[in-house]
Design a protein around this motif. Structure first.
Motif, PDB file in Angstrom:
ATOM      1  N   LEU A 198       0.883  -1.024   0.131  1.00 27.67           N
ATOM      2  CA  LEU A 198      -0.151   0.007   0.067  1.00 27.67           C
ATOM      3  C   LEU A 198       1.118   1.497  -0.081  1.00 27.67           C
ATOM      4  O   LEU A 198       1.693   1.780   1.243  1.00 27.67           O
ATOM      5  N   GLY A 199       0.464   2.157  -0.556  1.00 25.96           N
ATOM      6  CA  GLY A 199       1.310   3.734  -1.214  1.00 25.96           C
ATOM      7  C   GLY A 199       0.589   3.943  -0.050  1.00 25.96           C
ATOM      8  O   GLY A 199       1.592   5.411   0.264  1.00 25.96           O
ATOM      9  N   ASN A 200      -0.744   4.634   0.045  1.00 25.70           N
ATOM     10  CA  ASN A 200      -1.354   5.984   1.243  1.00 25.70           C
ATOM     11  C   ASN A 200      -1.722   4.468   2.489  1.00 25.70           C
ATOM     12  O   ASN A 200      -3.336   4.687   2.636  1.00 25.70           O
ATOM     13  N   LEU A 201      -1.096   4.436   2.952  1.00 29.78           N
ATOM     14  CA  LEU A 201      -1.312   3.597   4.229  1.00 29.78           C
ATOM     15  C   LEU A 201      -1.883   4.366   5.530  1.00 29.78           C
ATOM     16  O   LEU A 201      -2.722   3.846   5.937  1.00 29.78           O
ATOM     17  N   ALA A 202      -1.831   5.555   5.883  1.00 31.80           N
ATOM     18  CA  ALA A 202      -2.603   6.335   6.106  1.00 31.80           C
ATOM     19  C   ALA A 202      -3.872   6.896   6.398  1.00 31.80           C
ATOM     20  O   ALA A 202      -4.991   6.538   6.899  1.00 31.80           O
ATOM     21  N   LYS A 224       8.286  -5.009   5.274  1.00 28.12           N
ATOM     22  CA  LYS A 224       8.461  -4.005   4.292  1.00 28.12           C
ATOM     23  C   LYS A 224       8.781  -4.721   3.358  1.00 28.12           C
ATOM     24  O   LYS A 224       8.977  -4.316   2.179  1.00 28.12           O
ATOM     25  N   ASN A 225      10.284  -5.197   3.800  1.00 32.86           N
ATOM     26  CA  ASN A 225      11.405  -5.321   2.713  1.00 32.86           C
ATOM     27  C   ASN A 225      11.814  -6.726   1.895  1.00 32.86           C
ATOM     28  O   ASN A 225      12.439  -7.470   3.207  1.00 32.86           O
ATOM     29  N   ALA A 347       4.109  -0.714  -9.889  1.00 31.67           N
ATOM     30  CA  ALA A 347       5.317  -1.712  -8.959  1.00 31.67           C
ATOM     31  C   ALA A 347       4.706  -2.330  -7.829  1.00 31.67           C
ATOM     32  O   ALA A 347       4.679  -3.747  -6.923  1.00 31.67           O
ATOM     33  N   ALA A 348       3.284  -1.986  -6.635  1.00 28.74           N
ATOM     34  CA  ALA A 348       2.220  -2.657  -5.800  1.00 28.74           C
ATOM     35  C   ALA A 348       1.937  -4.178  -6.393  1.00 28.74           C
ATOM     36  O   ALA A 348       2.553  -5.355  -6.123  1.00 28.74           O
ATOM     37  N   ARG A 349       1.503  -3.847  -7.893  1.00 31.84           N
ATOM     38  CA  ARG A 349       0.905  -5.382  -8.743  1.00 31.84           C
ATOM     39  C   ARG A 349       2.421  -6.322  -8.539  1.00 31.84           C
ATOM     40  O   ARG A 349       1.702  -7.332  -8.665  1.00 31.84           O
ATOM     41  N   ILE A 387       9.979   0.006  -6.132  1.00 27.64           N
ATOM     42  CA  ILE A 387       9.930  -1.055  -5.320  1.00 27.64           C
ATOM     43  C   ILE A 387      11.031  -0.789  -4.021  1.00 27.64           C
ATOM     44  O   ILE A 387      11.114  -0.817  -3.318  1.00 27.64           O
ATOM     45  N   ARG A 388      12.328   0.171  -4.824  1.00 23.85           N
ATOM     46  CA  ARG A 388      13.730   0.302  -4.161  1.00 23.85           C
ATOM     47  C   ARG A 388      13.363   1.072  -3.521  1.00 23.85           C
ATOM     48  O   ARG A 388      13.869   1.371  -1.763  1.00 23.85           O
ATOM     49  N   SER A 389      12.915   2.529  -3.525  1.00 23.40           N
ATOM     50  CA  SER A 389      12.263   3.672  -3.059  1.00 23.40           C
ATOM     51  C   SER A 389      11.220   3.279  -1.830  1.00 23.40           C
ATOM     52  O   SER A 389      11.393   4.515  -1.266  1.00 23.40           O
ATOM     53  N   GLY A 390      10.296   2.503  -2.580  1.00 25.27           N
ATOM     54  CA  GLY A 390       9.471   2.217  -0.910  1.00 25.27           C
ATOM     55  C   GLY A 390       8.208   3.082  -2.111  1.00 25.27           C
ATOM     56  O   GLY A 390       6.946   3.298  -1.283  1.00 25.27           O
TER      57      GLY A 390
END
Length: 823
Positions: A198-202, A224-225, A347-349, A387-390
């Motif tokens: 997830l990119g928008n966790l909050a 996470k990694n 990237a998430a997929r 992915i590397r930079s989150g």
């Protein structure tokens, strides 16, 4: 001295060869202390046990004396586990049952989904199990049974699995409303979500928690990694003039070689059609693999899917060719490789699918990428950067869809009824409806009570009655219709595909099957079949030999390129413009990109490249925003509209994920168009609606809204209405509302959903703002460039030719390669 509950749990973990992670213990402590929360951790790192052991530990602390445990008297319902897919319920139940059996807990654990037996559902109406695995739709159905409310008020916890899959969808909104109902039944209810990638966790946490006080919510970050190894198969010969799909199945020999080197693999494609094609090509290459490889997608019959899943679990299958149907949940520890065919578009997929291999906390996930065209290798490089930079994709949020609310209001009216102020307070507890206005609420109530302004004369749309200020449903027909059609999943009407004598293979969309004639052959469920006849909403087929005439096309297969990946793509091309090629993927594309720079240019991320080229087909303007196909479709129509407003001119347009082409038989005055503001953002929405057949798009979107809101019904099982019938019915409502009830809020919702979901108007506006701030590069190359070639081929597909498309393209490539000289 008896062991403590924590020691009991530690002993269980030791028995399966694991040791609890710090994040799991954090969740257990938070649960014990009464917190709700969201656990965010990579796929295959122990999320399920991370949340499941919280309720178990609490029960062990409350019931330390084992001599009082009575397996014949199970505790009342305590935990509701919501899974996004009913196909996952069985696997989830197995995963949750393992610690219950190992610890000897007297809990009962059952599932309740659309696949559950009617006898089990009837039994559960009398007494729910201690823990119940269900789906958003089945939970909503439970809320229509007043007799269940007393039991549901005893719930201690609701766990929502794979929350990232529900977030930003109407099913997610349906879940939010159901959770608000359960919180009103028990204000002390704990809610825990489980999520990955997830990119928008909050935002995700807020949506799940609703109005739960922030100081009673914990967000727990797990692993996470997770260790992931991503590699790609680079074609031996890289075409400098790539086109969509030209690699694809040419890479089958390399994929076969890869599959021979592992015990078990998942081969992901982006569409169900591609799955059928790849399965056939793999079998053609290795006929001896019959029975060792399988196919899996959402349109196959459940019995077929279960056979495949069981085979994977048991390690009997070498490979399964699949779509997103195996993205989630099913725990295949035997899988040691994931193959991704074509760009995953996000990237998430990519991360989610990679995690299906090495599905254990300490194992390395391995993914091999197979491009279907050369430019996709840049997308892979950009995805790895993200992915590397989150920088994972954020899931867009939906804002108060009134069709879902109308359905929920009828649900609660059936399940015991409500008073309007009490339900309004409850609805506003859901994050999506926090800004619901009083007029909007009154409109929804009026809509379900008397059908709104234009349907008051028709008793069928008076679904809810008001008796002594209490809203309720008493008509048996309304209750049955609502229960049979509850939910927000709206697909194209489908038909079952069956053998003349024998089993059901699955379902294909009516829009595809209705175009076939008896004798037509098509690939389905990994077999070549021939249509015999269509009867009683089923397509009857028999096995066939030879070559297929067609492959089924399912709707909903278009994956938009994510904005994060678009941004990464532009940055990678900028690096190439500076002569920097980092990684195998970019180095393999060096001849292609250097030729693009020689014949035209490679744009920087703050530049927009436009190319004017004249061919035998006419005058072309190519633009490269790199914003993804959905955004480009809207931009192309907008640009053509604005340019034709300046000067009468006929355009045909085309686009792919990387660019846009405008074609005209007469010269295109693109310089003047840029000066006149073709990229302006003013009046954007109004011009989008004028430039596209927005009324027809809104009508098709309205069919989905009308179905969710209860205006139209697909029919009862075995007597389903055709897609044409449903579309005609919804069109009638659309036209009536437009003429007699123009302020109908469902009309406005359909227009809004077309703009946001089909045309991505917000992204279009951001793209235009970026282009306006960019330097415009207008080149006039002597011939079609490598970046333009794919767009030209897509336009060529539209024209009828006596030659095969592939032969024509090969000749075009040869001519361009001759002009380019040796790389």
């Amino acid at each position: 001295m008896p062991e403590t509950p924590t020691q009991t749990i530690d002993r269980y973990f030791a028995s399966i060869g694991w040791k609890p992670f710090a994040f799991q213990r954090t969740v257990w402590r938070s649960y014990r202390d009464g917190y709700s929360g969201l656990l965010h951790s990579a796929t295959g790192t122990g999320k399920t046990l991370g949340v499941w052991m919280g309720p178990i530990l609490k029960w062990l602390q409350e019931n330390p004396d084992r001599s009082k445990w009575n397996p014949k008297r199970s505790p009342p319902v305590r935990v509701l586990w919501i899974t996004p897919l009913r196909a996952l319920a069985g696997d989830t139940e197995k995963s949750l049952r393992a610690p219950l059996d190992a610890l000897g807990l007297p809990w009962t654990l059952e599932s309740r989904t659309g696949d559950s037996k009617q006898s089990a559902k009837q039994r559960q109406l009398k007494k729910l199990p201690t823990a119940l695995v269900t789906t958003p739709e089945s939970l909503s159905l439970m809320l229509t049974h007043e007799k269940l409310l007393a039991q549901l008020s005893q719930l201690e916890c609701v766990i929502v699995d794979e929350w990232h899959e529900l977030l930003g969808t109407k099913r997610g909104i349906q879940t939010e409303l159901a959770l608000s109902r359960l919180r009103s039944l028990n204000p002390d209810l704990r809610i825990w979500g489980v999520s990955a990638t997830l990119g928008n966790l909050a935002q995700a946490c807020q949506a799940l928690m609703g109005d739960t006080p922030a100081d009673r919510v914990k967000v727990v970050e797990g692993h996470k990694n997770k260790k992931i190894k991503v590699e790609s198969i680079i074609p031996e010969k890289m075409d400098r003039f790539p086109w969509s799909g030209h690699l694809g199945t040419k890479m089958v020999p390399q994929v076969v070689q890869l599959l021979e080197s592992v015990q078990s693999a998942l081969v992901f494609t982006n569409t169900r059609s591609q799955t059928e094609i790849w399965y056939q090509h793999l079998l053609k290459q290795k006929p001896e693999w019959a029975g060792q490889i399988a196919i899996h997608h959402g349109s196959l019959d459940m019995s077929v899917r279960r056979w495949v899943e069981d085979g994977l679990r048991a390690g009997k299958l070498r490979a399964v060719v699949c779509t997103s149907s195996l993205d989630l949940g099913v725990d295949f520890t035997a899988v040691d490789l994931v193959v991704q065919i074509g760009s995953p578009k996000g990237a998430a997929r990519l991360l989610q699918r990679a995690g299906r291999s090495g599905h254990q906390p300490d194992a390395t996930s391995r993914l091999v990428f197979v491009p279907t065209n050369a430019i996709e290798l840049i997308e892979l490089a950009a995805a790895q950067d993200a992915i590397r930079s989150g920088r994972l994709e954020a899931r867009p949020m939906l804002d108060k869809p009134l069709d879902v609310l109308a359905q929920h209001v009828v649900t609660i009216a059936i399940g015991g009824g409500f008073t309007q102020d009490a339900l309004l307070e409850e609805v506003r507890m859901a994050h999506a409806y926090q800004s619901l206005t009083d007029p909007e609420w009154q409109w929804v109530l009026d809509f379900v009570v008397r059908g709104g302004e234009s349907l008051e004369a028709y008793p069928d749309y008076h679904r809810v009655e008001v008796v002594d200020e209490r809203f309720q449903v008493t008509q048996r027909r309304t209750i049955t219709n609502h229960r049979m059609n509850i939910g927000t999943i709206v697909a194209d009407a489908s038909m079952q595909v069956k053998y003349l004598k024998g089993k059901t293979l699955g379902s294909a969309e009516e829009s595809f099957l209705s175009k076939l004639k008896p004798g037509n052959k098509f690939l389905f469920a990994g077999r070549l079949v021939e249509l015999v006849r269509v009867k009683d909403n089923a397509a009857y087929v028999r096995r066939a030999k030879g070559k297929p005439d067609t492959v089924p096309r399912w709707m909903g297969a278009r994956m938009p390129l994510s904005s994060e990946l678009s941004d990464g793509l532009r940055r990678r091309i900028e690096q190439a413009s500076e002569g920097t090629f980092v990684g195998r993927e970019m180095k393999s594309l060096k001849p292609l990109l250097e030729l693009q720079a020689e014949w035209s240019t490679l744009p920087r991320s703050d530049e927009l490249l436009m190319e004017k080229v004249k061919t035998r087909g006419g005058h072309h303007v190519f633009l490269y925003p790199f914003e993804g196909r959905l955004v480009h479709e809207g931009l192309a129509a907008l640009f053509a509209y604005r340019m034709s407003q300046r000067r009468t001119q006929t355009f045909s347009i085309g686009c792919n994920d990387h660019g846009i082409v405008l074609q005209s038989p007469t010269p295109i005055e693109v310089e003047q168009a840029v000066t006149a503001g073709v990229f302006a953002t003013g009046d954007l929405v109004e011009e989008i609606l004028k430039s596209m057949n927005s009324t027809e798009m809104a009508k098709r979107q309205f069919r989905q809204i009308a179905r969710v809101a209860g205006l139209i019904h697909p029919g009862l099982p075995g007597r389903r209405k055709s897609a044409g019938h449903l579309q005609a019915s919804s069109n009638l409502f659309f036209d009536v509302f437009c003429q007699y009830d123009p302020n109908n809020m469902l009309l406005e919702q359909s227009r809004r959903e077309v703009l946001e979901q089909q045309l991505e108007s917000s992204r279009m506006r951001l793209a235009l703002q970026r282009i306006q701030a960019s330097r415009i590069l207008l080149n006039e190359p002597k011939r079609v460039t490598p970046l333009a070639f794919g767009l030209l081929v897509d336009k060529l597909r539209e024209r009828v030719s006596s030659e095969t498309l592939a032969d024509r393209i090969r000749r075009m490539q040869a001519d361009l390669e001759l002009a380019a000289g040796k790389p």
